[in-house]
Design an enzyme around this catalytic site. Structure first.
Site, PDB file in Angstrom:
ATOM      1  N   ARG A  51       0.812  -1.172   0.086  1.00 21.24           N
ATOM      2  CA  ARG A  51       0.019   0.075  -0.049  1.00 21.24           C
ATOM      3  C   ARG A  51       1.126   1.431   0.030  1.00 21.24           C
ATOM      4  O   ARG A  51       0.738   2.060  -0.850  1.00 21.24           O
ATOM      5  CB  ARG A  51      -1.027  -0.051   1.199  1.00 21.24           C
ATOM      6  CG  ARG A  51      -2.396  -0.631   0.913  1.00 21.24           C
ATOM      7  CD  ARG A  51      -2.594  -1.288   2.438  1.00 21.24           C
ATOM      8  NE  ARG A  51      -1.724  -2.248   2.726  1.00 21.24           N
ATOM      9  CZ  ARG A  51      -1.762  -3.593   2.213  1.00 21.24           C
ATOM     10  NH1 ARG A  51      -2.926  -4.131   1.749  1.00 21.24           N
ATOM     11  NH2 ARG A  51      -0.989  -4.413   2.628  1.00 21.24           N
ATOM     12  N   THR A  52       1.796   1.331   0.886  1.00 16.20           N
ATOM     13  CA  THR A  52       2.388   2.693   0.983  1.00 16.20           C
ATOM     14  C   THR A  52       3.247   2.924  -0.248  1.00 16.20           C
ATOM     15  O   THR A  52       3.124   4.301  -0.726  1.00 16.20           O
ATOM     16  CB  THR A  52       3.368   2.631   2.330  1.00 16.20           C
ATOM     17  OG1 THR A  52       2.781   1.953   3.442  1.00 16.20           O
ATOM     18  CG2 THR A  52       3.985   3.993   2.756  1.00 16.20           C
ATOM     19  N   LYS A  80      25.547  -3.896  -1.188  1.00  7.90           N
ATOM     20  CA  LYS A  80      26.804  -4.013  -1.196  1.00  7.90           C
ATOM     21  C   LYS A  80      27.746  -3.080   0.099  1.00  7.90           C
ATOM     22  O   LYS A  80      28.640  -2.833   0.141  1.00  7.90           O
ATOM     23  CB  LYS A  80      27.511  -3.150  -2.517  1.00  7.90           C
ATOM     24  CG  LYS A  80      26.987  -3.906  -3.619  1.00  7.90           C
ATOM     25  CD  LYS A  80      27.324  -2.926  -4.809  1.00  7.90           C
ATOM     26  CE  LYS A  80      26.425  -3.064  -6.062  1.00  7.90           C
ATOM     27  NZ  LYS A  80      26.711  -2.052  -6.945  1.00  7.90           N
ATOM     28  N   ARG A 101      11.103   3.587   3.514  1.00  8.56           N
ATOM     29  CA  ARG A 101      10.725   2.769   4.447  1.00  8.56           C
ATOM     30  C   ARG A 101      11.994   2.018   4.961  1.00  8.56           C
ATOM     31  O   ARG A 101      12.721   1.622   3.901  1.00  8.56           O
ATOM     32  CB  ARG A 101       9.631   1.863   3.872  1.00  8.56           C
ATOM     33  CG  ARG A 101       9.482   0.670   5.087  1.00  8.56           C
ATOM     34  CD  ARG A 101       8.308  -0.204   4.782  1.00  8.56           C
ATOM     35  NE  ARG A 101       7.184   0.774   4.844  1.00  8.56           N
ATOM     36  CZ  ARG A 101       6.002   0.034   4.751  1.00  8.56           C
ATOM     37  NH1 ARG A 101       5.726  -1.203   4.632  1.00  8.56           N
ATOM     38  NH2 ARG A 101       4.827   0.936   5.147  1.00  8.56           N
ATOM     39  N   HIS A 129       5.072   5.739  11.457  1.00  5.39           N
ATOM     40  CA  HIS A 129       4.341   5.554  10.251  1.00  5.39           C
ATOM     41  C   HIS A 129       3.361   6.683   9.938  1.00  5.39           C
ATOM     42  O   HIS A 129       2.177   6.644  10.035  1.00  5.39           O
ATOM     43  CB  HIS A 129       3.729   4.093  10.018  1.00  5.39           C
ATOM     44  CG  HIS A 129       3.482   3.888   8.677  1.00  5.39           C
ATOM     45  ND1 HIS A 129       3.591   4.564   7.466  1.00  5.39           N
ATOM     46  CD2 HIS A 129       3.162   2.706   7.976  1.00  5.39           C
ATOM     47  CE1 HIS A 129       3.353   4.022   6.353  1.00  5.39           C
ATOM     48  NE2 HIS A 129       2.988   2.698   6.813  1.00  5.39           N
TER      49      HIS A 129
END
Ligand code: CP
Length: 304
Positions: A51-52, A80, A101, A129
């Protein structure tokens, strides 16, 4: 330059403005179709999302802008060993705004100190959030018409549920809010939130393990998933994961105008039998998330 790392970064007045803007976008989408022509959003997702990430991307496309980014750390140079700071300094060269995120609490804050474009916290570990909270606030406003005088039950994983932490922070700033915390003992709301947020704002709250007992008092029921990815021990997750499963029988004593919310993804917490109940608001939340993110992108980019 403004970033959004914590919902506290926005004043109540700014949240009101975002809600007005999101409602205007809902009513008049064509008005905004070219608002971000020539601008780019980067979505840097070091953790899974449906969703986000996709609502940010849909939001930018609907504003006429473009999108670039990655959806897992393994497909970026983080695999890396590149630092978050170097990643966002790099992406600042390519994009006008970044939604990020990350599994580590505080990573978006670090990013905001290094980037030369606005950073939006799209979820950091078990911490915050804020754009889900904006989504939740738009949903509450559209369903209830107010933020004051509400009794809100938070049910499930209140320890690791970052959407719960951010929404409690936001809603505690309004008048006559009562909070009901429903969770297994092991997944209670962290003490620092009770102390720094609920007590600091003189919010009346109760803690219980019994959802049915408090159901008749609730205006809003905010169900949450037990956050498997935050557990150190799989046995604990298995023991706790189905602590609360909302079924039609459990709603027998609920208010007629109860608003049932869930940030999603859902695992077992809400029976699919409830999806057609007029009180189920969780898929409305999904749609609202795109519109409030459009409003937020416009604000942080300073687009009139
Ligand atoms: N609500 C939410 O954050 O969903 P995703 O994890 O799918 O983005």
């Amino acid at each position: 330059m403004r970033s959004l790392i914590d919902i506290k970064d926005l004043s109540i007045e700014e949240i009101d403005e975002l809600i007005v803007k999101a409602n205007d976008i809902i009513e008049n989408p064509k008005k905004y179709a070219h608002a971000c022509d020539g601008l780019k959003l980067a979505t840097l997702f070091f953790e899974p999302s449906t969703r986000t990430r996709l609502s940010f991307e849909a939001a930018m496309y609907e504003l006429g802008g473009n999108v670039l980014g990655f959806s897992e750390a393994q497909s970026s140079s983080a695999a890396k060993g590149e630092s978050v700071s170097d990643t966002v300094k790099t992406v600042s060269c390519y994009a006008d705004i970044i939604a990020m995120r990350h599994p580590k609490e505080g990573a978006p804050l670090v990013a905001s100190r290094k980037a030369s474009v606005p950073i939006i916290n799209a979820g950091d570990g078990g911490h915050n959030h804020p754009t889900q909270t904006l989504t939740d606030l738009l949903t509450i406003h559209r369903e209830k018409g107010r933020f004051d005088n509400l009794t809100i039950g938070f049910c499930g994983d209140l320890k690791f549920g970052r959407t719960v932490h951010s929404l409690i922070e936001a809603i505690s700033r309004y008048k006559n809010i009562k909070v009901v915390l429903i969770s297994p003992v092991e997944l209670k709301l962290p003490s620092y939130i009770k102390h720094d947020v609920l007590r600091a704002h003189n919010i009346e709250y109760v803690q219980t393990t019994n959802l049915e007992e408090v159901m008749p008092t609730l205006d809003i029921l905010y169900m949450t998933r037990v956050q498997r990815e935050r557990f150190f021990n799989e046995d604990d997750y298995v023991r706790l994961k189905d602590s609360y499963i909302l079924t039609p029988e459990k709603l027998v004593n609920a208010k007629e105008d109860l608003c049932i919310m869930h940030p999603l993804p859902r695992v077992n917490e809400i029976s699919t039998e409830i999806d057609n109940d007029s009180r189920a608001c969780y898929f409305k939340q999904v749609l609202n998330g795109k519109f409030i993110r459009m409003a937020l992108i416009l604000k942080l980019l300073g687009v009139e």
